[in-house]
Design an enzyme around this catalytic site. Structure first.
Site, PDB file in Angstrom:
ATOM      1  CG  ASP A 146      34.117  41.327  38.328  1.00 27.90           C
ATOM      2  OD1 ASP A 146      33.712  42.088  39.109  1.00 27.90           O
ATOM      3  OD2 ASP A 146      34.823  41.806  37.268  1.00 27.90           O
ATOM      4  N   GLY A 147      31.493  39.975  39.421  1.00 31.39           N
ATOM      5  CA  GLY A 147      30.055  40.187  38.744  1.00 31.39           C
ATOM      6  C   GLY A 147      28.804  40.544  40.079  1.00 31.39           C
ATOM      7  CG  ASN A 148      29.426  38.035  43.367  1.00 32.73           C
ATOM      8  OD1 ASN A 148      29.114  37.268  42.079  1.00 32.73           O
ATOM      9  ND2 ASN A 148      30.606  37.666  44.487  1.00 32.73           N
ATOM     10  N   GLY A 149      28.282  41.964  42.859  1.00 28.44           N
ATOM     11  CA  GLY A 149      27.644  43.561  42.819  1.00 28.44           C
ATOM     12  C   GLY A 149      26.309  43.691  42.031  1.00 28.44           C
ATOM     13  NE  ARG A 150      30.044  44.938  37.662  1.00 27.00           N
ATOM     14  CZ  ARG A 150      31.415  44.262  37.286  1.00 27.00           C
ATOM     15  NH1 ARG A 150      31.050  43.911  35.059  1.00 27.00           N
ATOM     16  NH2 ARG A 150      32.284  43.517  37.050  1.00 27.00           N
TER      17      ARG A 150
ATOM     18  NE  ARG B 269      34.256  45.144  46.263  1.00 23.72           N
ATOM     19  CZ  ARG B 269      33.749  44.165  45.580  1.00 23.72           C
ATOM     20  NH1 ARG B 269      33.166  44.008  45.840  1.00 23.72           N
ATOM     21  NH2 ARG B 269      34.413  44.776  43.939  1.00 23.72           N
TER      22      ARG B 269
ATOM     23  CG  ASN C 238      37.519  43.669  47.101  1.00 27.28           C
ATOM     24  OD1 ASN C 238      37.492  42.432  46.405  1.00 27.28           O
ATOM     25  ND2 ASN C 238      37.784  44.564  46.111  1.00 27.28           N
ATOM     26  CD1 TRP C 239      41.586  44.498  52.614  1.00 29.76           C
ATOM     27  CD2 TRP C 239      39.774  45.442  54.507  1.00 29.76           C
ATOM     28  NE1 TRP C 239      41.220  43.840  53.513  1.00 29.76           N
ATOM     29  CE2 TRP C 239      40.416  43.737  54.534  1.00 29.76           C
ATOM     30  CE3 TRP C 239      38.944  45.072  55.353  1.00 29.76           C
ATOM     31  CZ2 TRP C 239      40.371  42.576  55.204  1.00 29.76           C
ATOM     32  CZ3 TRP C 239      38.947  44.073  56.891  1.00 29.76           C
ATOM     33  CH2 TRP C 239      39.244  42.711  56.320  1.00 29.76           C
TER      34      TRP C 239
ATOM     35  CB  SER D 123      41.419  42.102  46.347  1.00 28.99           C
ATOM     36  OG  SER D 123      40.495  43.735  45.973  1.00 28.99           O
ATOM     37  CB  SER D 124      44.958  44.126  49.121  1.00 28.35           C
ATOM     38  OG  SER D 124      45.134  43.849  48.079  1.00 28.35           O
TER      39      SER D 124
END
EC number: 2.5.1.31
Length: 255
Positions: free
Chosen positions: A21-25, A72, A69-70, A66-67
């Protein structure tokens, strides 16, 4: 290597599961596109694989997509799909060379046919590798996992192949993702978020949880060693008392 005969070391997890977690931020804090964070996240995943190989950890499960995440932004989802295809073109051969077996769990039917073909080829290429089993959760959700297992058993009952009273935890578990592997010994989530976000809900019932504020792109061997040191200091009870654990031996971990 028979999976169910992997020696138990009470101070070293056999199986680690990670929410990356945290790639985007991480990217946004640097005023860069979220896609930059995802690229950096792939490098962090490879570092983690390297660490597991070095330490002799036999199983690593990564929550890649994750299911949910679609939902986004479409451009981000499309980028992730394109990046995945490129990764399979370059990274899988290297993983294969290093003895890593690659698996995928999750609902594949939502992916582009070309990506599914890459997944299948990767699994076939690496199927006999035994140094590390790397399971990538893609389009995966824990509730979905349980629902599909229950549906499979319901179909068996409807077809007369199974009686309702024959259904127990073990049988339901046999229809879950990762059914042939020991449950994760340790769960790690990066970025400071303290929740499990629908990941391996069934499988982590007795898993040791560990959270860190470090963003996934910055996750490295130093942070992972901190997690392992913490794990080694814990006493896993599995619902037992101190006396029961002592009589069974600390290394007696259920498969």
């Amino acid at each position: 290597m028979q999976i169910n005969t992997i020696p138990v070391n009470p101070t070293l997890p056999r199986h680690i599961a990670i929410i990356m977690d945290g790639n985007g931020r991480w990217a946004e804090r640097r005023s860069r596109p979220r896609t930059t964070g995802h690229r950096a996240g792939v490098k962090a995943a490879m570092r983690t694989v390297d660490f597991c190989l070095e330490k002799g950890i036999k199983m690593l499960t990564l929550f890649a997509f994750s299911s949910e995440n679609w939902n986004r932004p479409a451009d981000e989802v499309n980028f992730l799909m394109e990046m995945s295809i490129k990764l399979f073109g370059r990274g899988i051969e290297e993983l294969h060379r290093r003895g890593v077996q690659v698996r995928f769990i999750g609902e594949r039917k939502r992916f582009d046919i070309a990506l599914v073909e890459h997944m299948t080829k990767a699994e076939h290429l690496t199927a006999n590798n035994q140094r590390l089993i790397l399971s990538l959760a893609v389009s995966y959700g824990g509730r979905q996992d349980i629902t599909m297992a229950a549906r499979a058993l319901a179909q068996d009952v409807a077809a007369g192949r199974l009686k309702p009273e024959q259904i127990d935890e073990d049988l339901l578990g046999q229809h879950m993702a990762l059914a042939d592997l020991p449950p994760p010994d340790m769960f790690i989530r990066t970025s400071g978020v303290i929740r499990i976000s629908n990941f391996l809900l069934w499988q982590i019932a007795y898993t040791e949880l560990w959270f860190t504020d470090v963003m996934w792109p910055e996750f490295n061997s130093t942070v992972l060693q901190q997690a392992l040191d913490d794990y080694a200091s814990r006493e896993r009870r599995f619902g037992l008392t101190n006396a029961q654990i002592a009589s069974r031996g600390k290394g007696s971990i259920p498969a």
